[in-house]
Design an enzyme around this catalytic site. Structure first.
Site, short mmCIF file in Angstrom:
data_model
loop_
_atom_site.label_atom_id
_atom_site.label_comp_id
_atom_site.label_asym_id
_atom_site.label_seq_id
_atom_site.Cartn_x
_atom_site.Cartn_y
_atom_site.Cartn_z
N ARG A 1 75.23 48.67 29.69
CA ARG A 1 74.61 48.96 30.99
C ARG A 1 74.52 47.69 31.82
O ARG A 1 74.68 47.74 33.05
CB ARG A 1 73.21 49.51 30.80
CG ARG A 1 73.21 50.98 30.45
CD ARG A 1 71.81 51.54 30.49
NE ARG A 1 71.83 52.91 30.05
CZ ARG A 1 70.81 53.56 29.52
NH1 ARG A 1 69.66 52.94 29.36
NH2 ARG A 1 70.91 54.80 29.16
N GLU B 1 80.85 54.46 24.75
CA GLU B 1 80.70 55.92 24.71
C GLU B 1 81.40 56.51 23.49
O GLU B 1 80.91 57.46 22.89
CB GLU B 1 81.24 56.57 25.99
CG GLU B 1 80.38 56.31 27.21
CD GLU B 1 78.96 56.86 27.09
OE1 GLU B 1 78.72 57.75 26.25
OE2 GLU B 1 78.08 56.39 27.83
N GLN C 1 78.14 60.98 18.11
CA GLN C 1 77.55 61.29 16.80
C GLN C 1 76.81 60.11 16.19
O GLN C 1 76.55 60.11 14.99
CB GLN C 1 78.63 61.72 15.77
CG GLN C 1 79.71 62.59 16.29
CD GLN C 1 79.29 64.04 16.33
OE1 GLN C 1 78.30 64.42 15.73
NE2 GLN C 1 80.02 64.84 17.06
N THR C 2 76.52 59.07 16.95
CA THR C 2 75.93 57.85 16.35
C THR C 2 74.80 57.35 17.24
O THR C 2 74.92 57.35 18.47
CB THR C 2 77.02 56.76 16.22
OG1 THR C 2 78.18 57.36 15.64
CG2 THR C 2 76.57 55.63 15.33
N LEU D 1 80.85 53.14 10.70
CA LEU D 1 80.50 53.99 11.86
C LEU D 1 80.93 55.44 11.63
O LEU D 1 80.43 56.34 12.28
CB LEU D 1 81.18 53.48 13.14
CG LEU D 1 80.42 52.51 14.02
CD1 LEU D 1 81.25 52.16 15.25
CD2 LEU D 1 79.09 53.08 14.47
N GLY D 2 81.91 55.64 10.72
CA GLY D 2 82.38 57.00 10.43
C GLY D 2 83.28 57.55 11.52
O GLY D 2 83.54 56.90 12.54
N TYR D 3 83.78 58.77 11.28
CA TYR D 3 84.68 59.44 12.25
C TYR D 3 85.76 58.45 12.73
O TYR D 3 85.85 58.11 13.91
CB TYR D 3 83.89 59.99 13.45
CG TYR D 3 82.77 60.92 13.07
CD1 TYR D 3 83.04 62.27 12.78
CD2 TYR D 3 81.47 60.48 13.00
CE1 TYR D 3 82.02 63.13 12.42
CE2 TYR D 3 80.44 61.34 12.62
CZ TYR D 3 80.72 62.66 12.35
OH TYR D 3 79.71 63.50 11.99
N TYR E 1 83.38 64.49 28.60
CA TYR E 1 82.19 63.65 28.60
C TYR E 1 82.54 62.16 28.81
O TYR E 1 81.96 61.50 29.67
CB TYR E 1 81.43 63.85 27.27
CG TYR E 1 80.27 62.93 27.14
CD1 TYR E 1 79.06 63.24 27.76
CD2 TYR E 1 80.38 61.73 26.45
CE1 TYR E 1 77.99 62.38 27.67
CE2 TYR E 1 79.32 60.87 26.36
CZ TYR E 1 78.12 61.20 26.98
OH TYR E 1 77.08 60.33 26.90
N ASP F 1 75.95 65.77 27.66
CA ASP F 1 75.87 65.66 26.19
C ASP F 1 74.72 66.54 25.70
O ASP F 1 74.12 67.31 26.48
CB ASP F 1 75.70 64.20 25.77
CG ASP F 1 74.33 63.64 26.12
OD1 ASP F 1 73.59 64.30 26.89
OD2 ASP F 1 73.98 62.56 25.62
N CYS G 1 56.37 63.06 31.74
CA CYS G 1 57.71 63.36 32.26
C CYS G 1 57.74 63.27 33.79
O CYS G 1 56.90 63.88 34.46
CB CYS G 1 58.12 64.75 31.80
SG CYS G 1 59.73 65.22 32.44
N CYS H 1 59.77 71.61 36.27
CA CYS H 1 60.37 72.10 35.02
C CYS H 1 59.85 73.52 34.74
O CYS H 1 58.66 73.73 34.51
CB CYS H 1 59.98 71.15 33.88
SG CYS H 1 60.50 71.74 32.26
FE1 SF4 Z 1 59.97 67.13 31.11
FE2 SF4 Z 1 60.33 69.75 31.04
FE3 SF4 Z 1 61.32 68.20 29.12
FE4 SF4 Z 1 58.70 68.60 29.30
S1 SF4 Z 1 60.25 70.13 28.86
S2 SF4 Z 1 59.70 66.65 28.94
S3 SF4 Z 1 58.42 68.67 31.50
S4 SF4 Z 1 61.93 68.19 31.26
#
Ligand code: SF4
Length: 363
Positions: free
Chosen positions: A38, A50, A55-56, A93-95, A133, A151, A215, A221
């Protein structure tokens, strides 16, 4: 409105999801983990990271990534690396087909693209080992092209944001979620948004213990708002792994162990292994088979049982240490000492439990 476990649930629209983009990016700017790919998101580094991360876990990948970059710092170095060196860098690391495909793709990039990964999602997809991906990762993170990366983390987060009762293992559902991601992806920061969704899944919207109170998108959500987070994501039960019983032989002579090269295709293709046989065999059978290989066994000792889990197969292993007379190795096999093993031969992690006895041997 959709029905799940007898409950009628309210889902959210694309417009609702777009409202979550800025809060999520603000959260990401403050909370993103500082990872080497990053801090320097160059195409080659993003690509290698990536592939390693498939898987790791991140903490496992970190030392491998640094070692790999030091040894093979660019596409040309990877393309011209000796296969044994490459597999050694990948050992544990496998695979391993991931490493071979990396090199195949690097050679194509050198031949067709002057050693530079193409800044085109479609052209990236044509390279060996690069699927939706990874092409999305390189395109969006390194080149700022607005394509999604989806993913397991992103699938889980989206399933909860949408309160979607669909099975995220189904290709049709993954395709739909990918389209949703494409529809909400901000044009100015596609790579950051992709990574923010994944980071949210890895750090907050955890599989078993989602931390909804912390969150940044809880207000939008659908699962959280309806207090049914644990219903999502919905997954059909998996088919069980195939169990294989194997007898693994550590043949030792003069501080060296016998290694056998696996076939070029199939499980662990082309890697070096301890000779092993189908089923759990007794002392007499093991001694007789070793003699058939043209090797004279002197002493047999049972070692501990072992277990190794691959994606679809589980090996349940019975181990033997067989001390032998020195002799020619059978076809496809070699005798190696601990030093050569450490520096040159890539042996899958499945055999680690028995390889330690070679390291304990006096030279
Ligand atoms: Fe956030 Fe919804 Fe996941 Fe809860 S379920 S952590 S509110 S995205």
């Amino acid at each position: 409105m959709k029905q799940t476990n007898g409950r009628m649930l309210q889902t959210v629209s694309i417009e609702d999801l777009r409202m979550l983009v800025n809060p999520l990016l603000t959260w990401y700017d403050k909370n993103a983990r500082n990872l080497p790919w990053r801090s320097r998101p160059e195409p080659y580094r993003v690509w290698v990271s990536e592939i390693m991360l498939q898987q790791t876990q991140v903490k496992t990948v970190l030392p491998y990534f640094e070692r790999f970059m030091a040894a093979l710092p660019d596409v040309e170095a990877l393309a011209s690396a000796d296969e044994a060196e490459l597999l050694k860098l990948w050992e544990g690391l496998g695979y391993y087909s991931r490493a071979r495909n990396l090199q195949k793709a690097a050679r194509t990039v050198v031949e067709k693209h002057n050693g530079i990964l193409p800044a085109s999602y479609e052209q990236l997809l044509e390279l060996p080992g690069i699927g939706d991906y990874t092409a999305g990762a390189i395109a969006s993170i390194a080149y700022n092209i607005p394509v999604p990366m989806v993913d397991g983390n992103v699938l889980r987060v989206l399933a909860r944001l949408l309160a979607s009762p669909e099975d995220i293992a189904q290709i049709r559902v993954r395709k739909r979620f990918r389209e949703i991601m494409a529809a909400i992806l901000p044009q100015d920061r596609p790579g950051d948004f992709n990574q923010a969704m994944m980071e949210l899944g890895a750090a907050v919207c955890l599989s078993n213990t989602p931390n909804c109170s912390d969150c940044p998108v809880k207000m939008g959500c659908a699962a959280n708002q309806q207090d049914c987070v644990y219903l999502f994501p919905f997954k059909s039960p998996k088919s069980p792994r195939r169990i294989e019983q194997r007898t693994v032989l550590l043949l030792l002579t003069e501080g060296k162990a016998l290694l056998r090269q696996r076939p070029k295709k199939g499980l662990l293709a082309g890697l070096w292994e301890l000779p092993n046989l189908e089923g759990w065999l007794g002392h007499d059978m093991v001694a007789s088979i070793v003699e058939q290989w043209g090797i004279q066994p002197l002493q047999l000792e049972r070692l501990e049982d072992g277990r190794h889990i691959f994606t679809h197969i589980e090996w349940q292993m019975r181990g033997y240490l067989v001390r032998c007379m020195t002799g020619q190795p059978p076809e496809g096999c070699i005798w190696v000492d601990a030093e050569a093993l450490e520096s040159r031969y890539a042996v899958p992690g499945a055999f680690k439990i028995y390889m330690k006895y070679l390291l304990l041997e006096p030279e």
